[in-house]
Design an enzyme around this catalytic site. Structure first.
Site, PDB file in Angstrom:
ATOM      1  N   LEU A  98       9.566  28.147 -33.299  1.00  0.00           N
ATOM      2  CA  LEU A  98      11.081  28.127 -33.761  1.00  0.00           C
ATOM      3  C   LEU A  98      10.755  26.553 -33.964  1.00  0.00           C
ATOM      4  O   LEU A  98      10.092  25.843 -33.130  1.00  0.00           O
ATOM      5  CB  LEU A  98      11.521  28.537 -32.636  1.00  0.00           C
ATOM      6  CG  LEU A  98      11.830  29.873 -32.526  1.00  0.00           C
ATOM      7  CD1 LEU A  98      13.228  30.351 -31.250  1.00  0.00           C
ATOM      8  CD2 LEU A  98      12.860  30.461 -34.133  1.00  0.00           C
ATOM      9  N   HIS A 114       6.370  34.728 -20.793  1.00  0.00           N
ATOM     10  CA  HIS A 114       5.132  33.860 -20.883  1.00  0.00           C
ATOM     11  C   HIS A 114       4.146  35.122 -20.455  1.00  0.00           C
ATOM     12  O   HIS A 114       4.309  35.166 -19.266  1.00  0.00           O
ATOM     13  CB  HIS A 114       4.651  32.930 -21.308  1.00  0.00           C
ATOM     14  CG  HIS A 114       3.275  32.497 -21.507  1.00  0.00           C
ATOM     15  ND1 HIS A 114       3.270  32.476 -23.308  1.00  0.00           N
ATOM     16  CD2 HIS A 114       2.555  32.421 -20.946  1.00  0.00           C
ATOM     17  CE1 HIS A 114       1.691  31.855 -22.946  1.00  0.00           C
ATOM     18  NE2 HIS A 114       1.286  32.279 -22.158  1.00  0.00           N
ATOM     19  N   ASP A 150       6.001  26.679 -24.858  1.00  0.00           N
ATOM     20  CA  ASP A 150       5.503  27.168 -22.987  1.00  0.00           C
ATOM     21  C   ASP A 150       5.941  26.339 -22.329  1.00  0.00           C
ATOM     22  O   ASP A 150       5.063  26.495 -21.394  1.00  0.00           O
ATOM     23  CB  ASP A 150       3.698  27.919 -23.164  1.00  0.00           C
ATOM     24  CG  ASP A 150       4.321  28.956 -24.251  1.00  0.00           C
ATOM     25  OD1 ASP A 150       5.044  29.838 -24.904  1.00  0.00           O
ATOM     26  OD2 ASP A 150       2.627  29.677 -24.991  1.00  0.00           O
TER      27      ASP A 150
END
Ligand code: GRF
Length: 193
Positions: A98, A114, A150
């Site tokens: 995004l 994750h 992440d």
């Protein structure tokens, strides 16, 4: 950050691209009395995502949004989120990154799961990388999403042992089973219930 749960559950959208096993576990969790969230919308960039079937099974609205043009896709998604008064986004195997601008619109209100012990192994092929590095443990992480891949604040992690006989596939299965437990736990944690 979403601060209070009030009396109504927090309207949540889950973004997927594939199998949707985390979506299923989040839906089941959302139906429990103790859950602060309800799942009101499923977004997929992939019309073939198997997880879309949970929208049909659980009667949850689903939207397939092509990411051929990311700008347009994100505008469409923001429009859907607004229409459905969505307050929280859970990324669950969503394979698109995004934009900063999109994230800004939902600052502190996007979570991701994750399949590694972040900050180790950001990105893809986490299980293969952990095995190749002869790590003794891998695991999974639920974190807030920020503009860096992440890298947002970690909410919860769960460690999983890597055995000599493990392959990326067998490790992925073990980690995924823990993901299904960890995501709901992390949601309970951020709403301190
Ligand atoms: C999970 O391992 C998740 O951590 C990663 O992609 C996988 C999605 O699995 N981001 P599923 O679609 O929830 O079954």
């Amino acid at each position: 950050m979403v601060l209070s749960t009030g009396t109504n559950k927090i309207k949540t959208a889950v973004f997927i691209s594939g199998t949707g096993s985390n979506l299923k576990s989040l839906i089941e969790f959302s139906k429990l009395k103790k859950s602060p969230i309800s799942i009101n919308l499923i977004i997929s960039n992939n019309k073939l995502a198997k997880g879309l079937r949970y929208g049909t099974i659980f009667k949850i609205q689903k939207k397939i949004i092509s990411f051929k043009n990311k700008d347009i896709a994100e505008k469409k998604i923001l429009n859907e989120l607004e229409k459905n008064k969505i307050e929280l986004i859970c990324l669950a195997g969503f394979m698109k990154i995004l934009s900063k601008n999109f994230i800004k619109n939902f600052k502190g209100k996007i979570l991701n799961i994750h399949p590694s012990l972040l900050p180790k192994y950001k990105g893809l092929n986490t299980h293969l990388r952990a095995i190749e590095n002869k790590d003794k443990y891998s695991g999974c992480t639920v974190h807030f999403v920020n503009a860096k891949l992440d890298s947002g604040k970690i909410i919860l992690q769960k460690r999983v042992s890597i055995l000599k006989k493990d392959s990326p596939d067998s490790l992925a299965k073990k980690v995924l089973a823990q993901e299904h437990i960890l995501y709901p736990k992390a949601i309970l944690k951020i709403f301190s219930l």
